[in-house]
Design a protein around this motif. Structure first.
Motif, short mmCIF file in Angstrom:
data_model
loop_
_atom_site.label_atom_id
_atom_site.label_comp_id
_atom_site.label_asym_id
_atom_site.label_seq_id
_atom_site.Cartn_x
_atom_site.Cartn_y
_atom_site.Cartn_z
N UNK A 591 45.06 83.05 -10.96
CA UNK A 591 46.31 83.47 -11.59
C UNK A 591 46.91 82.33 -12.42
N UNK A 592 47.86 82.70 -13.26
CA UNK A 592 48.44 81.74 -14.21
C UNK A 592 49.13 80.57 -13.52
N UNK A 593 49.66 80.77 -12.32
CA UNK A 593 50.31 79.67 -11.60
C UNK A 593 49.31 78.73 -10.95
N UNK A 594 48.05 79.12 -10.92
CA UNK A 594 46.97 78.25 -10.41
C UNK A 594 46.19 77.67 -11.58
N UNK A 595 45.77 78.55 -12.49
CA UNK A 595 44.99 78.12 -13.67
C UNK A 595 45.95 77.68 -14.78
N UNK A 596 46.66 76.63 -14.50
CA UNK A 596 47.72 76.17 -15.39
C UNK A 596 47.19 75.61 -16.71
N UNK A 597 45.93 75.18 -16.72
CA UNK A 597 45.34 74.67 -17.96
C UNK A 597 44.62 75.75 -18.74
N UNK A 598 44.75 76.99 -18.27
CA UNK A 598 44.17 78.15 -18.97
C UNK A 598 42.68 77.96 -19.23
#
Ligand code: FEO
Ligand code: CA
Ligand code: CA
Ligand code: CA
Length: 754
Positions: A591-598
């Protein structure tokens, strides 16, 4: 009777330890610390970061190099472009197609690249040693002339025709590398032979222990090209193994102090050996730094019997460094001992009347940065105690500027440990190039040791570790510091007292030669060591990374991150800095809050560890992984990156999720998401390996990479059944796997990666 049985040690990463019981709060629970502002008087980082060091002539290969083995089939390489042109200035661009994640038992590279296996566990470095049989029966007495195990941090020292350091030499040099540890299952006929159990478990075959003594430490090998193929020169007079039996001189504040006196050196001037040599470092005068990481576990200290013989201060120190247990390889248990205490010196228990009669202080002689002069094979390595004693991952040299102090950045890899730097007292004089260990005496034995404290607003402070400042005093109630030696020997306790920021396992540090900015890998941590309530801006994530078909929970920061900082005014000696988080490891599907570096499929990774900036291609960063979290999907890997600068992203608030589903907000500062234009997977290794250690030839047209412990999870019980080995890399067939150095070249002779 001896029985052949495993040591009973679970297959765990020995890095997975933590001994920081300090009460240092996370910094966002603290009132903003006063900034120790220091006014700097007009100077700057030299253009391009490093001062230009004039090299001798390139120097041709003058000997026959051992033919390389195990190369994947390579097309005939095109003639390499003529060397000698100045490196192209930034901006660089990545020029290869990213490789996919892989679970195969091989090295995967982009199209157009070739990997050649060059230097494997057991390979002979002298001409009087037979080829490695790799069946567990090689003669133990030959291992001081063979490649060690678990290849790790590594430096290429270009060498000219005169045998002197020539940094830009393109086709000949000394490759110096660490051998961090061992995979015992594959070293002997059927693993380590022991008898008994618990504290009574003992090693019963001295030859097996002798092999292990030699398999740790450092290799110095001459390497060069025959045609376009790299190999090492067996029998070179420069070839050397440094290992656990090599005499070392203690240098700096701790030398000759009471706390380092042992039966081996009753005046505390020396010790024997180096162990668990993890990452590395360099000096501007042309020597190698090897760093002692998880050394504490090698010592035997049965607390039930030893604690009563120790002072209260000794116990605080021993507990802080985790010196307790049977000794991870049981080296101290061999009987009878030799007259020079080859085995007994690993017994850190009080057994004699004084420190001169036993090895109670043996652990105080480990945990240092060690300087080796590869160009002087007879020189005695120096343990540089001014750089502090902890679980040294590496020591990265900061920008080198004539007339300014020299700086080394260092991680202490254990959960909740710190980031340090050392600033020399003496200003750099380029006349010291080639000065060997005498130059080390000048710059590395006297200076200031600092530890990092990160503030939530993106600033940070270096706290000095010196007697009399930052609560490092005799009045300290946790540990009454006595003198300068006491402070460096107990640098972790000094950092606790100063109020440093606890981190998610600091591994390698790397300095961008273009910007002077410093990068640090924070490999990972778990929920028990750093719960959701203990996140802070610099260690901001807490989440679950479910693994495999069973979706096994992995809570904490299982994928790690890469932090970076910019020293005030570009001055590496500054006591303040600004920081952000350059990259967050994650599955691309998180999720976006984990995969902050996209991260996407072409650049997602977990557990960053090795980290190194190319010198030939300034601005190119190599990132290597030592992972156990994403290994249901991919083996460990190496990525190429072209990072921006501190502040190229912005402030961000993360929603962390606890095991029970409750959430907690955490502010942080994130770098700009890299995209595949500036972060790409370049290499994936064979099964159960770690990718660690990288160096490049003087022209940047070959890189050397270490593949550490392929097949490491193979059960000792399966050692007689090759069909059950997890890996057969690099030799294939039914062979036992081996750690090895590979050389990577581009088939068109171009630069690697860009
Ligand atoms: Fe030896 Fe922290 O890696
Ligand atoms: Ca490492
Ligand atoms: Ca690691
Ligand atoms: Ca490893």
């Amino acid at each position: 009777m001896s029985t052949s049985q495993p040591l009973g040690m679970p297959s765990i990463d020995p890095d997975e330890v933590g001994h920081n019981s300090s009460a240092n709060p996370s910094f966002d629970e603290v009132v903003a610390a006063r900034m120790n502002r220091r006014r700097l008087l007009g100077f700057g980082v030299a253009s391009g970061g490093a001062a230009l060091i004039t090299a001798c002539g390139g120097g041709g290969s003058n000997g026959v190099f051992v033919p390389t083995v195990g190369a994947s089939p390579a097309p005939a390489p095109a003639p390499a472009p003529a060397p000698g042109a100045a490196p192209a200035p930034a901006p660089l661009s990545l020029s290869f197609n990213p490789v996919a994640k892989s679970l195969e038992d091989r090295v995967v590279l982009p199209a157009g690249y070739t990997a050649t296996v060059m230097y494997r566990l057991g390979d002979p470095i002298s001409t009087d040693v037979a080829a490695y049989a790799n069946d567990g029966n090689d003669d133990p007495s030959t291992y001081d002339r063979r490649a060690g195990d678990h290849h790790d941090g590594m430096t290429f020292f270009g060498m000219g025709a005169t045998g002197a350091w020539a940094p830009t030499a393109a086709d000949r040099g000394l490759l110096v590398m660490n051998h961090e540890a061992i995979t015992p299952a594959f070293l002997h006929p059927a693993g380590q032979t022991t008898t008994g159990s618990g504290t009574a478990q003992v090693r019963t075959v001295p030859g097996e222990v002798q092999r292990e003594f030699y398999l740790h430490g450092v290799s110095v090998i001459e390497v060069g090209k025959t045609g376009s193929t790299w190999g090492y020169k067996r029998g070179s007079s420069f070839n050397r193994r440094v290992h656990t039996l090599t005499e070392m001189r203690l240098s700096g504040p701790a030398a000759k102090s009471d706390a380092v006196k042992t039966r081996y050196s009753t005046d505390g001037s020396k010790t024997r050996g180096t162990v668990n040599n993890c990452a590395n470092g360099t000096t501007p005068w042309g020597t190698y730094l090897t760093c002692e990481e998880n050394w504490a576990g090698y010592f035997r200290r049965v607390t039930a019997t030893d604690n009563a013989a120790r002072t209260a201060k000794e116990l605080v120190s021993l507990n802080r460094y985790g010196v307790a247990g049977n000794g991870r390889e049981l080296w101290a248990t061999v009987t009878p001992d030799t007259s020079d205490n080859l085995y007994g010196r690993w017994n850190a228990q009080v057994t004699g009347a004084s420190a001169a009669d036993d090895f109670r202080n043996g652990p105080n002689t480990y945990g240092w940065v060690v300087e080796i002069d590869p160009f002087n094979p007879l020189s005695t390595p120096r343990k540089r105690t001014a750089l502090g004693r902890f679980g040294h991952e590496g020591a990265c040299l900061g920008p080198v500027v004539a007339g300014r102090p020299l700086v080394w950045y260092m991680g202490d890899d254990s959960r909740n440990e710190y980031i340090y730097k050392f600033v020399s007292t003496r200003a750099w004089d380029p006349a010291d190039v080639g000065g060997g260990l005498a130059a080390g005496d000048k710059y590395m034995d006297d200076g200031r040791l600092y530890v990092a404290k990160f503030a939530a607003d993106g600033t940070g402070t270096w706290l000095e570790l010196k007697l009399g400042v930052n609560n490092i005093t005799a009045a300290n109630t946790t540990y009454a510091f006595a003198d300068a030696a006491d402070v460096v020997i107990n640098a972790r306790l000094a950092a606790d007292a100063a109020g440093a920021t606890r981190m998610d396992r600091p591994e390698w540090t790397a300095v961008n030669p273009v910007t002077g900015e410093v990068y640090v890998t924070l490999t990972n941590t778990n929920a028990s060591s750093r719960p959701i309530t203990a996140t802070d801006a610099a260690n901001p994530r807490f989440y679950n990374d479910p693994k495999g078909t069973a979706q096994t929970a992995q809570l904490g920061n299982p994928n790690g991150h890469v932090l970076r900082f910019s020293e005030t005014n570009g001055d590496a000696a500054s006591t303040t800095f600004k920081w952000d988080v350059y990259l967050f490891g994650a599955r691309s599907t998180a999720s976006a809050d984990i995969n902050l570096s996209q991260l996407g499929a072409d650049n997602d990774f977990s557990s960053p560890d090795g980290l190194w900036f190319s010198q030939a291609r300034p601005g190119l960063l190599w990132l290597q992984t030592d992972d156990g979290a994403y290994t249901d999907v991919t083996n460990c890997m190496m990525l190429a990156a072209l990072p921006g600068k501190v502040g190229d992203g912005g402030a961000k608030t993360i929603t962390n999720i606890a095991a029970d589903g409750s959430t907690r907000q955490q502010g942080t500062i994130v770098g700009k998401a890299p995209g595949t234009a500036t972060l790409r997977r370049f290499l994936v290794g064979p099964k159960e390996c770690e990718i660690t250690g990288i160096a490049e030839s003087g022209d940047g047209r070959a890189i050397f990479v270490n593949i550490q412990h392929p097949g490491e999870d193979t059960a000792v019980a399966n050692i007689t059944d090759p069909s059950k080995f997890s890996s057969h890399w690099p030799d294939g067939g039914a062979s036992r796997p081996r750690s090895a150095t590979i050389v990577i070249t581009r088939n068109d002779g171009g630069f690697i990666g860009t």
